[in-house]
Motif scaffolding. Structure first.
Motif, PDB file in Angstrom:
ATOM      1  N   TYR A 225       3.382   2.944  -8.579  1.00 41.81           N
ATOM      2  CA  TYR A 225       4.652   2.294  -8.884  1.00 41.81           C
ATOM      3  C   TYR A 225       5.407   2.140  -7.574  1.00 41.81           C
ATOM      4  O   TYR A 225       5.112   2.834  -6.588  1.00 41.81           O
ATOM      5  N   VAL A 226       6.355   1.216  -7.536  1.00 42.93           N
ATOM      6  CA  VAL A 226       7.123   0.986  -6.317  1.00 42.93           C
ATOM      7  C   VAL A 226       8.602   1.154  -6.610  1.00 42.93           C
ATOM      8  O   VAL A 226       9.062   0.947  -7.738  1.00 42.93           O
ATOM      9  N   MET A 227       9.329   1.564  -5.582  1.00 38.75           N
ATOM     10  CA  MET A 227      10.782   1.584  -5.632  1.00 38.75           C
ATOM     11  C   MET A 227      11.278   0.465  -4.735  1.00 38.75           C
ATOM     12  O   MET A 227      10.960   0.419  -3.544  1.00 38.75           O
ATOM     13  N   LEU A 228      12.029  -0.449  -5.318  1.00 38.05           N
ATOM     14  CA  LEU A 228      12.499  -1.629  -4.607  1.00 38.05           C
ATOM     15  C   LEU A 228      13.910  -1.958  -5.075  1.00 38.05           C
ATOM     16  O   LEU A 228      14.142  -2.083  -6.282  1.00 38.05           O
ATOM     17  N   GLN A 229      14.828  -2.052  -4.140  1.00 38.13           N
ATOM     18  CA  GLN A 229      16.225  -2.374  -4.453  1.00 38.13           C
ATOM     19  C   GLN A 229      16.790  -1.435  -5.519  1.00 38.13           C
ATOM     20  O   GLN A 229      17.529  -1.840  -6.415  1.00 38.13           O
ATOM     21  N   GLY A 230      16.393  -0.165  -5.407  1.00 29.98           N
ATOM     22  CA  GLY A 230      16.921   0.851  -6.305  1.00 29.98           C
ATOM     23  C   GLY A 230      16.296   0.891  -7.682  1.00 29.98           C
ATOM     24  O   GLY A 230      16.739   1.654  -8.550  1.00 29.98           O
ATOM     25  N   LYS A 231      15.266   0.081  -7.918  1.00 27.97           N
ATOM     26  CA  LYS A 231      14.611   0.048  -9.220  1.00 27.97           C
ATOM     27  C   LYS A 231      13.140   0.424  -9.094  1.00 27.97           C
ATOM     28  O   LYS A 231      12.519   0.235  -8.054  1.00 27.97           O
ATOM     29  N   ARG A 232      12.598   0.951 -10.191  1.00 25.18           N
ATOM     30  CA  ARG A 232      11.189   1.355 -10.235  1.00 25.18           C
ATOM     31  C   ARG A 232      10.386   0.322 -11.014  1.00 25.18           C
ATOM     32  O   ARG A 232      10.787  -0.095 -12.108  1.00 25.18           O
ATOM     33  N   TYR A 233       9.239  -0.080 -10.447  1.00 23.12           N
ATOM     34  CA  TYR A 233       8.375  -1.076 -11.085  1.00 23.12           C
ATOM     35  C   TYR A 233       6.924  -0.577 -11.097  1.00 23.12           C
ATOM     36  O   TYR A 233       6.434  -0.057 -10.081  1.00 23.12           O
ATOM     37  N   PRO A 234       6.225  -0.731 -12.227  1.00 15.75           N
ATOM     38  CA  PRO A 234       4.790  -0.419 -12.237  1.00 15.75           C
ATOM     39  C   PRO A 234       4.048  -1.414 -11.350  1.00 15.75           C
ATOM     40  O   PRO A 234       4.436  -2.583 -11.243  1.00 15.75           O
ATOM     41  N   ALA A 235       2.979  -0.943 -10.715  1.00 16.62           N
ATOM     42  CA  ALA A 235       2.265  -1.794  -9.762  1.00 16.62           C
ATOM     43  C   ALA A 235       0.821  -1.338  -9.630  1.00 16.62           C
ATOM     44  O   ALA A 235       0.414  -0.303 -10.180  1.00 16.62           O
ATOM     45  N   ILE A 236       0.060  -2.138  -8.901  1.00 20.37           N
ATOM     46  CA  ILE A 236      -1.284  -1.740  -8.483  1.00 20.37           C
ATOM     47  C   ILE A 236      -1.391  -2.087  -7.004  1.00 20.37           C
ATOM     48  O   ILE A 236      -0.906  -3.145  -6.571  1.00 20.37           O
ATOM     49  N   THR A 237      -1.951  -1.185  -6.216  1.00 22.63           N
ATOM     50  CA  THR A 237      -1.837  -1.262  -4.762  1.00 22.63           C
ATOM     51  C   THR A 237      -3.199  -1.183  -4.081  1.00 22.63           C
ATOM     52  O   THR A 237      -4.036  -0.354  -4.450  1.00 22.63           O
ATOM     53  N   ASN A 238      -3.399  -2.040  -3.076  1.00 24.18           N
ATOM     54  CA  ASN A 238      -4.585  -1.966  -2.229  1.00 24.18           C
ATOM     55  C   ASN A 238      -4.186  -1.416  -0.868  1.00 24.18           C
ATOM     56  O   ASN A 238      -3.244  -1.896  -0.237  1.00 24.18           O
ATOM     57  N   ILE A 239      -4.915  -0.394  -0.435  1.00 22.49           N
ATOM     58  CA  ILE A 239      -4.732   0.145   0.911  1.00 22.49           C
ATOM     59  C   ILE A 239      -5.988  -0.175   1.709  1.00 22.49           C
ATOM     60  O   ILE A 239      -7.101   0.169   1.299  1.00 22.49           O
ATOM     61  N   GLY A 240      -5.819  -0.878   2.818  1.00 24.59           N
ATOM     62  CA  GLY A 240      -6.989  -1.224   3.618  1.00 24.59           C
ATOM     63  C   GLY A 240      -6.759  -2.454   4.469  1.00 24.59           C
ATOM     64  O   GLY A 240      -5.625  -2.836   4.768  1.00 24.59           O
ATOM     65  N   THR A 241      -7.853  -3.098   4.843  1.00 29.07           N
ATOM     66  CA  THR A 241      -7.796  -4.231   5.770  1.00 29.07           C
ATOM     67  C   THR A 241      -8.121  -5.563   5.110  1.00 29.07           C
ATOM     68  O   THR A 241      -8.180  -6.586   5.784  1.00 29.07           O
ATOM     69  N   LYS A 242      -8.352  -5.577   3.792  1.00 28.87           N
ATOM     70  CA  LYS A 242      -8.687  -6.796   3.034  1.00 28.87           C
ATOM     71  C   LYS A 242      -9.844  -7.561   3.704  1.00 28.87           C
ATOM     72  O   LYS A 242      -9.660  -8.666   4.200  1.00 28.87           O
ATOM     73  N   PRO A 243     -11.026  -6.984   3.744  1.00 25.83           N
ATOM     74  CA  PRO A 243     -12.131  -7.551   4.523  1.00 25.83           C
ATOM     75  C   PRO A 243     -12.610  -8.921   4.056  1.00 25.83           C
ATOM     76  O   PRO A 243     -13.202  -9.659   4.840  1.00 25.83           O
ATOM     77  N   THR A 244     -12.368  -9.289   2.795  1.00 26.12           N
ATOM     78  CA  THR A 244     -12.831 -10.594   2.310  1.00 26.12           C
ATOM     79  C   THR A 244     -12.088 -11.736   2.987  1.00 26.12           C
ATOM     80  O   THR A 244     -12.657 -12.795   3.262  1.00 26.12           O
ATOM     81  N   VAL A 245     -10.807 -11.537   3.286  1.00 27.97           N
ATOM     82  CA  VAL A 245      -9.982 -12.640   3.797  1.00 27.97           C
ATOM     83  C   VAL A 245      -9.361 -12.332   5.157  1.00 27.97           C
ATOM     84  O   VAL A 245      -8.625 -13.149   5.702  1.00 27.97           O
ATOM     85  N   ASN A 246      -9.680 -11.199   5.733  1.00 28.21           N
ATOM     86  CA  ASN A 246      -8.993 -10.780   6.956  1.00 28.21           C
ATOM     87  C   ASN A 246      -9.994 -10.203   7.942  1.00 28.21           C
ATOM     88  O   ASN A 246     -10.664  -9.218   7.637  1.00 28.21           O
ATOM     89  N   GLU A 247     -10.083 -10.786   9.124  1.00 29.57           N
ATOM     90  CA  GLU A 247     -11.035 -10.313  10.119  1.00 29.57           C
ATOM     91  C   GLU A 247     -10.463  -9.217  11.003  1.00 29.57           C
ATOM     92  O   GLU A 247     -11.211  -8.480  11.638  1.00 29.57           O
ATOM     93  N   ASN A 248      -9.124  -9.126  11.084  1.00 34.02           N
ATOM     94  CA  ASN A 248      -8.574  -8.041  11.906  1.00 34.02           C
ATOM     95  C   ASN A 248      -8.644  -6.735  11.112  1.00 34.02           C
ATOM     96  O   ASN A 248      -8.842  -6.723   9.911  1.00 34.02           O
ATOM     97  N   LYS A 249      -8.475  -5.639  11.809  1.00 37.08           N
ATOM     98  CA  LYS A 249      -8.669  -4.314  11.207  1.00 37.08           C
ATOM     99  C   LYS A 249      -7.358  -3.566  11.018  1.00 37.08           C
ATOM    100  O   LYS A 249      -7.337  -2.350  10.908  1.00 37.08           O
ATOM    101  N   VAL A 250      -6.257  -4.302  10.963  1.00 41.02           N
ATOM    102  CA  VAL A 250      -4.955  -3.659  10.788  1.00 41.02           C
ATOM    103  C   VAL A 250      -4.819  -3.160   9.351  1.00 41.02           C
ATOM    104  O   VAL A 250      -5.017  -3.906   8.396  1.00 41.02           O
ATOM    105  N   MET A 251      -4.492  -1.884   9.225  1.00 37.60           N
ATOM    106  CA  MET A 251      -4.310  -1.314   7.894  1.00 37.60           C
ATOM    107  C   MET A 251      -3.027  -1.829   7.259  1.00 37.60           C
ATOM    108  O   MET A 251      -1.986  -1.949   7.917  1.00 37.60           O
ATOM    109  N   GLY A 252      -3.117  -2.149   5.985  1.00 39.91           N
ATOM    110  CA  GLY A 252      -1.948  -2.621   5.260  1.00 39.91           C
ATOM    111  C   GLY A 252      -1.873  -2.005   3.885  1.00 39.91           C
ATOM    112  O   GLY A 252      -2.846  -1.433   3.372  1.00 39.91           O
TER     113      GLY A 252
END
Length: 316
Positions: A225-252
């Motif tokens: 879940y995320v906290m944004l502008q003081g509110k809580r929202y359910p979410a789904i999150t990817n941690i990584g470099t998105k290798p399918t669409v991203n050639e750089n290795k910056v973690m996001g």
């Protein structure tokens, strides 16, 4: 809250209750320390959190140690908790070589005006870490302060510690991490512009680049879940470099927020990781990626629905 950092030259006039610790992870043991100094306010003492920056462990380590809780995150935690002073005491070789009694007299007594000192039973300070809770107690009458030493908090028979939390974050065991911290592990930062691929395929996401010093769990997809502008929202999150669409290795950290499509670039975001779903994968096409994202989102709806029902029925 007043923050004193980047200097060893300061003096607090008020009599204080001081909590000493690394506060990395801010787990249940740390929370216990904070609760005790807050209780000392009833005696007229100002509250102080004292921590070294960098931590002695990081200073002496031969490898880069990522933080469970960054300096900025600690500041927000202590500010919210109503701490009066946060001391980020510079740690360098001269500090490391300070004799234990010198630390007690010159730092805790003279600079902090401590009348109550609270710490864990694994406390160490001064040259070669020779200072401990016994010395602190021995000097209490001479210097006019009280000492409260807290025993380690246990979880299923094991001591709750930053080391324990760190081990489990590295394994992606987010439910266990939640139990050790008393809250889900989170990553925060400012929302940045991504490649906007999610928006073009009908699955808009918010992206943040985590602080370089932040310890991240394994690459993959997490229920969150995320906290944004003081509110809580359910979410789904990817941690990584998105290798399918991203050639750089910056973690996001990229999150799809359910039932949300506002323009929020530049806003502060906190992402709370609840459970590991699957590892990050490279797909052979954007269409394959889109199909997997749709499945992840649908699974996330089921997960959040289950969790909500669980809490509503008192079964969690």
């Amino acid at each position: 809250m007043k923050i004193i950092n980047n200097t060893t030259e300061f003096y607090i006039e008020e009599e204080t209750a001081v909590a000493i610790g690394k506060f990395d992870g801010f787990h249940r043991g740390h929370q216990k320390l904070l609760k005790i100094i807050q209780e000392q306010k009833e005696k007229g003492l100002a509250t102080v959190v004292f921590t070294f920056v960098p931590s002695p462990t990081a200073f002496f380590s031969k490898e880069v140690l990522r933080d469970l809780t960054t300096v900025e995150e600690k500041r927000r935690i202590f500010e919210t908790a109503g701490v009066d002073y946060l001391i980020e005491y510079p740690f360098y070789q001269e500090t490391a070589d300070m004799e234990p009694e010198t630390y007690i007299k010159e730092v805790l007594v003279d600079k902090l005006h401590a009348k109550c000192i609270v710490a864990g039973d694994d406390l160490s300070y001064g040259k070669r870490g020779a200072g401990d809770d016994k010395l602190l107690k021995e000097k209490a009458a001479e210097y006019g302060y009280d000492v409260i030493i807290i025993e380690k908090v246990l979880y299923e028979g094991r001591e709750v510690s930053s080391t324990y939390v760190r081990e489990e974050v590295k394994q992606g065991n987010m439910e266990l991490v939640h139990n050790l911290l008393g809250m889900p592990y989170h990553v925060g930062g400012r929302i940045i512009h991504g490649r906007k691929l999610g928006r073009t395929i009908g699955m808009p996401t918010v992206n943040l680049e985590p602080p370089a010093e932040k310890l991240l769990p394994p690459k993959g997809v997490y229920y969150s879940y995320v906290m944004l502008q003081g509110k809580r929202y359910p979410a789904i999150t990817n941690i990584g470099t998105k290798p399918t669409v991203n050639e750089n290795k910056v973690m996001g950290v990229e999150s799809f927020i359910y039932d949300f499509n506002d323009e929020v670039y530049g806003e502060e975001l906190e992402v709370y990781l609840l459970s590991f779903k699957r590892p990050e994968m490279r797909f052979d096409s954007v269409e394959s990626l889109k199909g997997q994202m749709a499945k992840d989102i649908e699974d996330g709806k089921k997960y959040h629905s289950y969790v909500n029902n669980c809490y509503q029925n008192g079964q969690c």
